[in-house]
Each structure stands twice: as structure tokens, then as C-alpha cells.
Write a protein that holds these residues in place. Sequence first.
Motif, PDB file in Angstrom:
ATOM      1  N   THR A  67      43.014  46.596  29.818  1.00 52.56           N
ATOM      2  CA  THR A  67      43.220  45.217  29.374  1.00 52.56           C
ATOM      3  C   THR A  67      41.921  44.639  28.828  1.00 52.56           C
ATOM      4  O   THR A  67      40.829  45.184  29.047  1.00 52.56           O
ATOM      5  CB  THR A  67      43.682  44.330  30.539  1.00 52.56           C
ATOM      6  N   GLN A  68      42.047  43.516  28.148  1.00 53.76           N
ATOM      7  CA  GLN A  68      40.853  42.806  27.696  1.00 53.76           C
ATOM      8  C   GLN A  68      39.997  42.406  28.894  1.00 53.76           C
ATOM      9  O   GLN A  68      38.769  42.464  28.827  1.00 53.76           O
ATOM     10  CB  GLN A  68      41.228  41.563  26.890  1.00 53.76           C
ATOM     11  N   GLU A  69      40.619  42.022  29.976  1.00 52.08           N
ATOM     12  CA  GLU A  69      39.889  41.633  31.178  1.00 52.08           C
ATOM     13  C   GLU A  69      39.074  42.803  31.733  1.00 52.08           C
ATOM     14  O   GLU A  69      37.899  42.650  32.101  1.00 52.08           O
ATOM     15  CB  GLU A  69      40.848  41.105  32.239  1.00 52.08           C
TER      16      GLU A  69
ATOM     17  N   ALA B 157      36.169  43.476  29.437  1.00 53.98           N
ATOM     18  CA  ALA B 157      35.155  42.439  29.661  1.00 53.98           C
ATOM     19  C   ALA B 157      34.332  42.742  30.906  1.00 53.98           C
ATOM     20  O   ALA B 157      33.096  42.642  30.883  1.00 53.98           O
ATOM     21  CB  ALA B 157      35.814  41.067  29.768  1.00 53.98           C
TER      22      ALA B 157
ATOM     23  N   THR C 102      36.471  37.586  28.943  1.00 51.88           N
ATOM     24  CA  THR C 102      37.686  37.969  28.215  1.00 51.88           C
ATOM     25  C   THR C 102      37.725  37.256  26.869  1.00 51.88           C
ATOM     26  O   THR C 102      38.154  37.831  25.867  1.00 51.88           O
ATOM     27  CB  THR C 102      38.935  37.619  29.046  1.00 51.88           C
TER      28      THR C 102
ATOM     29  N   HIS D  82      38.220  38.972  23.210  1.00 50.09           N
ATOM     30  CA  HIS D  82      39.232  38.487  22.260  1.00 50.09           C
ATOM     31  C   HIS D  82      38.581  38.156  20.914  1.00 50.09           C
ATOM     32  O   HIS D  82      39.113  38.501  19.854  1.00 50.09           O
ATOM     33  CB  HIS D  82      39.951  37.264  22.833  1.00 50.09           C
TER      34      HIS D  82
END
Length: 67
Positions: A21-23, A26, A33, A37
Motif C-alpha cells: 500500500t501507499q502507507e 511511506a 502517505t 500520493h
Amino acid sequence: MDDIKTIGVSIRRARKGAGITQETLADLIGTSTRTVHAIETGRGNPSLLTVAAAANAVGLHLRVTDD
């Protein structure tokens, strides 16, 4: 400007291909995050070091060329 968007699209594709995931990305590179993005959409003004870290984390490498 197209180069920035192309890099972002490549990072997003590689991140999704890796199933993260982006999280998670990050967390891996020590940023927010929101910054991930921004990198993936070609918006904002993330540092080159952050963009390179994101690329490296998903198995990509940035290369400078003389055009």
C-alpha cells in the motif's frame, strides 16, 4: 512535466505489483502517505531523494540521460 508523471506511474505500478500500500511504502522510506500520493500523481514537490527512495523501495532505479 511528462517525465515526472511517467516516473510516478512507474512507481505506482511497481508498488501495486509488489502488493504494498501507499502507507507501507511511506513507512519503508520514512515519509508520509501524502508524499507517496504526490509522487505517484506527479503533483506537489517531493525531493529527489524521496522520489529515488520510493523508486528503489519498489525495485526501480532512476537514471539520468542527456537528451
